[in-house]
Write a protein that holds these residues in place. Structure first.
Motif, mmCIF file in Angstrom:
data_model
loop_
_atom_site.group_PDB
_atom_site.id
_atom_site.type_symbol
_atom_site.label_atom_id
_atom_site.label_comp_id
_atom_site.label_asym_id
_atom_site.label_seq_id
_atom_site.Cartn_x
_atom_site.Cartn_y
_atom_site.Cartn_z
ATOM 1 N N THR A 162 -30.436 22.342 42.687
ATOM 2 C CA THR A 162 -29.766 21.747 41.536
ATOM 3 C C THR A 162 -30.422 20.776 40.658
ATOM 4 O OG1 THR A 162 -27.844 22.780 42.776
ATOM 5 C CG2 THR A 162 -27.574 21.001 40.837
ATOM 6 N N PHE A 163 -30.494 20.953 39.209
ATOM 7 C CA PHE A 163 -30.990 19.908 38.363
ATOM 8 C C PHE A 163 -29.810 19.339 37.360
ATOM 9 C CE2 PHE A 163 -34.101 22.837 39.860
ATOM 10 C CZ PHE A 163 -35.213 22.007 40.422
ATOM 11 N N VAL A 164 -29.758 18.222 36.969
ATOM 12 C CA VAL A 164 -28.943 17.908 36.065
ATOM 13 C C VAL A 164 -29.476 17.272 34.828
ATOM 14 C CG1 VAL A 164 -27.027 16.120 35.584
ATOM 15 C CG2 VAL A 164 -27.109 17.369 37.758
ATOM 16 N N VAL A 201 -47.181 31.590 35.049
ATOM 17 C CA VAL A 201 -46.738 32.860 35.526
ATOM 18 C C VAL A 201 -45.900 33.559 34.548
ATOM 19 C CG1 VAL A 201 -45.582 34.145 37.402
ATOM 20 C CG2 VAL A 201 -46.855 32.022 37.873
ATOM 21 N N GLY A 202 -45.206 32.628 33.888
ATOM 22 C CA GLY A 202 -44.173 33.065 32.860
ATOM 23 C C GLY A 202 -43.175 32.108 32.392
ATOM 24 N N GLU A 203 -42.258 32.473 31.471
ATOM 25 C CA GLU A 203 -41.179 31.375 31.075
ATOM 26 C C GLU A 203 -40.104 32.349 30.636
ATOM 27 O OE1 GLU A 203 -42.591 28.779 27.981
ATOM 28 O OE2 GLU A 203 -43.116 30.391 26.729
ATOM 29 N N ALA A 204 -38.899 31.699 30.623
ATOM 30 C CA ALA A 204 -37.668 32.332 30.200
ATOM 31 C C ALA A 204 -36.836 30.952 29.268
ATOM 32 C CB ALA A 204 -36.710 32.436 31.444
ATOM 33 N N VAL A 258 -41.094 25.823 39.424
ATOM 34 C CA VAL A 258 -40.685 25.975 38.091
ATOM 35 C C VAL A 258 -40.349 24.430 37.355
ATOM 36 C CG1 VAL A 258 -38.426 26.395 36.679
ATOM 37 C CG2 VAL A 258 -39.198 28.027 38.952
ATOM 38 N N ILE A 259 -40.646 24.548 35.938
ATOM 39 C CA ILE A 259 -40.738 23.396 35.070
ATOM 40 C C ILE A 259 -39.430 23.668 34.317
ATOM 41 C CG2 ILE A 259 -41.541 21.888 33.392
ATOM 42 C CD1 ILE A 259 -44.464 22.553 34.876
ATOM 43 N N LEU A 260 -38.246 22.828 34.141
ATOM 44 C CA LEU A 260 -37.284 22.949 33.605
ATOM 45 C C LEU A 260 -37.320 21.905 32.395
ATOM 46 C CD1 LEU A 260 -36.466 23.142 36.983
ATOM 47 C CD2 LEU A 260 -34.389 23.947 35.944
ATOM 48 N N THR A 261 -37.202 22.439 31.206
ATOM 49 C CA THR A 261 -37.148 21.381 30.057
ATOM 50 C C THR A 261 -35.927 21.815 29.266
ATOM 51 O OG1 THR A 261 -39.702 21.934 30.166
ATOM 52 C CG2 THR A 261 -38.527 20.709 27.982
ATOM 53 N N CYS A 262 -35.469 20.535 28.863
ATOM 54 C CA CYS A 262 -34.254 20.352 28.143
ATOM 55 C C CYS A 262 -34.434 19.525 26.962
ATOM 56 C CB CYS A 262 -32.740 20.301 28.887
ATOM 57 S SG CYS A 262 -31.253 20.458 27.806
ATOM 58 N N ARG A 263 -34.649 19.792 25.911
ATOM 59 C CA ARG A 263 -35.283 19.012 24.792
ATOM 60 C C ARG A 263 -36.388 18.279 25.491
ATOM 61 N NH1 ARG A 263 -31.095 16.269 20.408
ATOM 62 N NH2 ARG A 263 -32.475 16.684 18.815
ATOM 63 N N SER A 291 -29.737 23.349 22.195
ATOM 64 C CA SER A 291 -29.522 24.793 21.922
ATOM 65 C C SER A 291 -30.274 25.634 23.175
ATOM 66 C CB SER A 291 -29.989 24.918 20.720
ATOM 67 O OG SER A 291 -31.299 25.007 20.599
ATOM 68 N N ASP A 292 -31.182 25.105 23.964
ATOM 69 C CA ASP A 292 -31.626 25.993 25.027
ATOM 70 C C ASP A 292 -32.229 25.285 26.140
ATOM 71 O OD1 ASP A 292 -33.926 25.684 24.014
ATOM 72 O OD2 ASP A 292 -34.067 27.138 22.648
ATOM 73 N N LEU A 293 -32.524 25.965 27.283
ATOM 74 C CA LEU A 293 -33.243 25.417 28.229
ATOM 75 C C LEU A 293 -34.458 26.278 28.529
ATOM 76 C CD1 LEU A 293 -32.994 23.705 31.158
ATOM 77 C CD2 LEU A 293 -31.840 25.679 31.929
ATOM 78 N N THR A 294 -35.516 25.765 28.936
ATOM 79 C CA THR A 294 -36.791 26.456 29.346
ATOM 80 C C THR A 294 -37.161 26.438 30.751
ATOM 81 O OG1 THR A 294 -37.381 26.023 26.913
ATOM 82 C CG2 THR A 294 -39.154 26.968 28.303
ATOM 83 N N LEU A 295 -37.403 27.424 31.137
ATOM 84 C CA LEU A 295 -37.877 27.549 32.558
ATOM 85 C C LEU A 295 -39.244 28.042 32.470
ATOM 86 C CD1 LEU A 295 -34.803 29.229 34.171
ATOM 87 C CD2 LEU A 295 -35.085 26.670 34.004
ATOM 88 N N LYS A 296 -40.141 27.160 32.779
ATOM 89 C CA LYS A 296 -41.823 27.558 32.956
ATOM 90 C C LYS A 296 -42.085 27.996 34.234
ATOM 91 C CE LYS A 296 -44.732 25.756 30.123
ATOM 92 N NZ LYS A 296 -45.593 24.828 29.292
#
Length: 154
Positions: free
Chosen positions: A55-57, A83-86, A29-34, A65-70
């Motif tokens: 855990t990620f900080v 695969v997909g994203e949320a 998973v690639i986690l993106t916050c701004r 306003s949001d966090l993207t999980l790819k």
């Protein structure tokens, strides 16, 4: 607007669309916050039901306003498959302080393709009020007299 840290607990995913036809997927998973981006470990051979428990900080400030999980499938010898994203809205965690691990839909091309489970915790940045001992510099002391923030000794 909230400022502080968001802690993301990446638990697992279920029911993902398999992008590997001959073997199990190796999802990560690639986690993106701004502008901040972090990557989970690869769940080698875990297929459509990977578990990470990582855990990620992220530091958050105005405008987040949001966090993207790819979710990606790691492939050797070719480009990794999407695969997909949320996209997770952060407003509830700003209001509550924490959101226990919950399931979010994973989508690809606006189609449901599985789910991902994450928990969120927000720790607000303490904003100092200034002064010493809770009393602002240059304000009246308990005797009612002000001397540039210092009380005259008797």
């Amino acid at each position: 607007m909230p400022q502080g840290k968001i802690e993301v607990l990446l638990v697992c995913a279920k029911g993902l669309d398999n992008t590997d036809f001959l073997c199990n997927m190796d999802p990560y998973v690639i986690l993106t916050c701004r502008t901040q981006e972090q990557k989970s470990s690869v769940a080698s051979g875990k297929g459509t039901e990977p578990e990470w428990n990582e855990t990620f900080v992220f530091n958050v400030s105005d405008g987040v306003s949001d966090l993207t999980l790819k979710i990606m499938d790691s492939d050797t010898g070719s480009a990794d498959d999407f695969v997909g994203e949320a996209t997770i809205p952060l407003e509830p965690v700003f209001l509550e302080g924490s959101v226990p691990p919950m399931i979010y839909n994973v989508v690809k091309d606006q189609q449901y393709c599985g789910e991902i489970k994450i928990g969120l915790t927000f720790t607000a940045e303490e904003r100092g009020e200034g002064g010493y001992g809770g009393q602002e510099y240059g304000t009246q002391d308990y005797s009612g007299e002000t001397y540039g923030g210092w009380r005259e000794s008797s």
